[in-house]
Design an enzyme around this catalytic site. Structure first.
Site, short mmCIF file in Angstrom:
data_model
loop_
_atom_site.label_atom_id
_atom_site.label_comp_id
_atom_site.label_asym_id
_atom_site.label_seq_id
_atom_site.Cartn_x
_atom_site.Cartn_y
_atom_site.Cartn_z
N TYR A 108 0.90 -1.15 -0.13
CA TYR A 108 -0.25 -0.15 0.02
C TYR A 108 0.85 1.43 0.06
O TYR A 108 1.22 1.66 0.95
CB TYR A 108 -0.84 -0.23 1.23
CG TYR A 108 -2.18 1.04 1.09
CD1 TYR A 108 -2.08 1.99 0.35
CD2 TYR A 108 -2.96 0.77 2.12
CE1 TYR A 108 -3.33 2.96 0.32
CE2 TYR A 108 -4.29 1.49 2.04
CZ TYR A 108 -4.47 2.47 0.90
OH TYR A 108 -5.53 3.47 1.16
N LYS B 47 -0.89 -1.23 -4.52
CA LYS B 47 -2.15 -0.07 -4.40
C LYS B 47 -1.50 1.12 -4.20
O LYS B 47 -0.57 1.44 -3.26
CB LYS B 47 -3.01 -0.38 -3.36
CG LYS B 47 -4.09 1.02 -2.85
CD LYS B 47 -4.95 0.40 -2.03
CE LYS B 47 -5.88 1.45 -1.84
NZ LYS B 47 -7.18 1.29 -0.99
N LYS C 191 -2.18 4.99 -3.35
CA LYS C 191 -2.95 6.10 -2.85
C LYS C 191 -2.65 7.45 -3.46
O LYS C 191 -1.69 7.88 -3.56
CB LYS C 191 -2.60 6.07 -1.32
CG LYS C 191 -3.67 7.47 -0.88
CD LYS C 191 -4.97 7.22 -0.91
CE LYS C 191 -5.59 5.92 -0.10
NZ LYS C 191 -7.10 5.90 -0.26
N ASP D 212 -5.98 4.74 -6.02
CA ASP D 212 -7.09 5.21 -5.30
C ASP D 212 -7.10 6.57 -4.92
O ASP D 212 -6.37 7.02 -4.01
CB ASP D 212 -7.38 4.39 -4.08
CG ASP D 212 -8.40 4.86 -3.08
OD1 ASP D 212 -9.23 5.64 -3.75
OD2 ASP D 212 -8.30 4.21 -2.06
N ASN E 131 -9.26 8.54 -4.03
CA ASN E 131 -10.27 8.97 -2.71
C ASN E 131 -11.04 10.14 -3.54
O ASN E 131 -11.18 11.27 -2.81
CB ASN E 131 -9.60 9.33 -1.50
CG ASN E 131 -9.36 8.13 -0.81
OD1 ASN E 131 -8.22 7.84 -0.57
ND2 ASN E 131 -10.28 7.48 -0.50
N ASN F 93 -14.52 2.09 -1.43
CA ASN F 93 -14.75 2.01 -0.18
C ASN F 93 -15.43 3.37 0.38
O ASN F 93 -15.56 3.57 1.50
CB ASN F 93 -13.53 1.63 0.68
CG ASN F 93 -12.58 2.75 0.81
OD1 ASN F 93 -11.73 2.68 -0.30
ND2 ASN F 93 -12.64 3.72 1.58
N HIS G 34 -10.44 -3.00 2.64
CA HIS G 34 -9.95 -1.81 3.01
C HIS G 34 -9.22 -1.84 4.25
O HIS G 34 -9.43 -2.56 5.24
CB HIS G 34 -11.26 -0.88 2.96
CG HIS G 34 -10.86 0.43 3.62
ND1 HIS G 34 -11.16 0.53 5.08
CD2 HIS G 34 -10.50 2.03 3.31
CE1 HIS G 34 -11.06 2.09 5.28
NE2 HIS G 34 -10.38 2.66 4.27
N SER G 35 -8.45 -0.69 4.44
CA SER G 35 -7.70 -0.73 5.78
C SER G 35 -7.45 0.76 6.05
O SER G 35 -7.62 1.90 5.32
CB SER G 35 -6.27 -1.29 5.69
OG SER G 35 -5.36 -0.62 5.33
N ASN G 36 -7.13 1.13 7.32
CA ASN G 36 -6.70 2.30 8.01
C ASN G 36 -5.41 1.93 8.87
O ASN G 36 -5.07 0.65 9.18
CB ASN G 36 -7.73 2.81 8.62
CG ASN G 36 -8.69 3.57 8.00
OD1 ASN G 36 -9.90 3.53 8.00
ND2 ASN G 36 -8.01 4.56 7.14
N HIS H 172 -2.30 -0.90 6.30
CA HIS H 172 -1.26 0.22 6.46
C HIS H 172 -0.33 -0.43 7.21
O HIS H 172 0.56 0.13 7.87
CB HIS H 172 -2.26 1.25 7.28
CG HIS H 172 -3.02 2.05 6.37
ND1 HIS H 172 -3.96 1.65 5.65
CD2 HIS H 172 -3.00 3.53 6.18
CE1 HIS H 172 -4.61 2.64 5.24
NE2 HIS H 172 -3.99 3.87 5.48
O1 GKR Z 1 -4.94 6.23 5.37
O2 GKR Z 1 -5.07 8.09 4.47
C1 GKR Z 1 -5.28 7.06 4.55
C2 GKR Z 1 -6.36 6.49 3.49
O3 GKR Z 1 -6.64 7.46 2.73
C3 GKR Z 1 -7.61 5.90 4.20
O4 GKR Z 1 -7.92 6.72 5.14
C4 GKR Z 1 -8.52 5.45 3.32
O5 GKR Z 1 -9.59 5.10 3.89
O6 GKR Z 1 -7.11 3.83 2.82
C5 GKR Z 1 -8.24 4.19 2.72
C6 GKR Z 1 -9.20 3.91 1.26
O7 GKR Z 1 -8.86 3.06 0.52
O8 GKR Z 1 -9.71 4.78 0.64
MG MG Z 2 -10.22 3.47 -0.93
#
Ligand code: GKR
Ligand code: MG
Length: 436
Positions: free
Chosen positions: A149, A193, A195, A224, A226, A280, A331-333, A360
């Site tokens: 990730y 993946k 971000k 992703d 977002n 998600n 999904h994760s955090n 994460h």
């Molecule tokens: O950890 O900043 C992050 C991610 O953006 C997270 O908050 C998201 O919820 O990983 C997540 C996602 O797949 O959207």
């Molecule tokens: Mg996502």
């Protein structure tokens, strides 16, 4: 068997300055560790969102949980969710667009129930001598794969400055490839993946292309942003990355809303591009799944036991997605080893979960791990189901105490990536959706 004690541990763990369309991660992530004990001395554990509100929600149901039989989870689910039924009837009405995970009021009951359910399943596993995945219906795999990730990030290891910065600054394609190489060398991940939604689209496109050049077509890629892209931008990036996102990859929440994703899908299909769209953000509840299907807006749903209402709800989601011909991912955090094991057990017991799950975990460190014996091991990007009852992990109480001490020193009680962004990167920064 009755639950005789519920103990909540609010902890803080170092988190590097990771970027997303939400803004910037604070130097500390907050988590709550939930411990249940039964009258015959069996202990169960779970990990959930941190800060004041998640803890208060758990405090609110203390009276309902203490004294209950840990096997009687359906009744607890019904009681906790009673007042949420009206919310759940609003298709698409529970979108996560503007809220960081853990802060969506409409998920609150599911989050609270999940924290208790997972600890109860740990107890049930220990009481019956079975790993949790076998308690919830049986494993379909012994090892669960996770993805590398990748995040764009500023320099720094997070926390109080005493944490090593393993990955350095990552704000362009070459440094993202370096980050990925490091992560794969350490964990053996076989899917990637990224971000996105952070840098100008040409940089993110080049990052995906550079990852493909470096790791080859056998390693599926997903991006992703977002919801940071408009429909037009999503379509053109879908076109430009048609090759790179093919072969097991996907495009995750490119733009806001189911209607937007549906249009992206329609326009990509018209160009002969069948890259699946995952979500998600637009799909966070069962009520949204039929609408997502009817609009063909989402082909892969990202589950998460922490906010979908625990492990069994994720299994129901797996089944529903299977019935509707949709794929399932996870999904994760920011999280520690207890969450990782909960994710691993449920993923092992979801036949329809065919994508490597998000995690994460590489962004946290051994210094903060609260699992006895230290960090959970990955082999070839996967975590094995331990040959132990329950989740297969115990708490290290000294480490937990350190986590509680850190929490006391942290000046905030809620994740706010926008505020962090203004504090450290740009005093005028505002989250704008879509940005590009
Ligand atoms: O950890 O900043 C992050 C991610 O953006 C997270 O908050 C998201 O919820 O990983 C997540 C996602 O797949 O959207
Ligand atoms: Mg996502």
């Amino acid at each position: 068997m009755k639950i005789s004690a519920l103990t909540l541990h609010s902890i803080a763990i170092a988190d590097p300055p990771l970027r997303s369309s939400y803004g910037l991660h604070a130097p500390w992530a907050l988590r709550t560790i939930v411990e249940l004990e039964t009258d015959d001395g069996v202990r169960g554990v779970s990990e959930t969102y941190g800060g004041e509100r998640p803890r208060a929600a758990l405090e609110d149901i203390r009276g309902r949980v203490v004294g209950m039989d840990p096997f009687q989870l359906a009744g607890l689910y019904g009681d906790i969710n009673r007042e949420a039924v009206a919310d759940a009837g609003v298709p698409g009405g529970r979108s996560q667009e503007w809220l960081v995970p853990g802060e969506n009021p409409l998920d609150r009951h599911n989050r609270t129930f999940a924290a208790i359910e997972i600890a109860c399943l740990d107890i049930i596993g220990k009481a019956t001598g079975k790993p949790v995945c076998d308690v919830i219906g049986g494993r379909v795999r012994n090892r669960v794969s996770f993805s590398a990730y990748l995040f764009y990030k500023h320099a720094g290891g997070g926390g109080d400055g005493a944490y090593a910065d393993e990955y350095g600054e990552v704000l362009d394609a070459p440094s993202a490839v370096r980050e990925c190489r490091q992560m794969i060398a350490q964990y053996g991940f076989r899917e990637i993946k990224l971000k996105g939604g952070v840098l100008d689209p040409p940089v993110e496109i080049e990052t995906i292309r550079a990852l493909r050049r470096e790791f080859g077509g056998g390693v599926p890629l997903r991006i992703d942003p977002n919801c940071a892209w408009s429909v037009d931008t999503s379509v053109s990036i879908g076109e430009l990355l048609r090759e790179e996102l093919a072969g097991g990859g996907y495009l995750e929440d490119p733009c806001p809303g189911l209607a937007g994703m549906s249009e992206v899908r329609r326009r990509l299909l018209a160009k002969g591009i069948d890259t699946p769209l995952a979500s998600n953000v637009a799909v966070t509840s069962f009520a949204a799944v039929p609408e997502a299907k009817a609009l063909d807006a989402v082909q892969i749903v990202l589950s998460d036991p922490h906010y979908w209402g625990g492990m069994r709800q994720v299994q129901y989601l797996s089944h529903l997605c299977g019935v509707l011909g949709m794929g399932l991912s996870m999904h994760s955090n920011s999280h520690l080893g207890v969450s990782l094991m909960a994710m691993t057990h449920v993923a092992a017991a979801c036949p329809n979960l065919t994508y490597a799950c998000d995690t994460h975990y590489p962004w946290q460190t051994a210094k903060d791990e609260i699992v006895a014996g230290g960090r959970i091991q990955f082999v070839d990007g996967a975590v094995e189901i331990p040959d132990k009852p329950g989740l297969g992990v115990e708490l290290d109480y000294d480490q937990l105490a350190r986590g509680r001490e850190r929490y006391e020193k942290v000046p905030f009680r809620k994740r706010d990536d926008e505020a962090e962004m203004r504090k450290h990167v740009d005093p005028n920064w505002k989250r704008v959706l879509p940005r590009w």
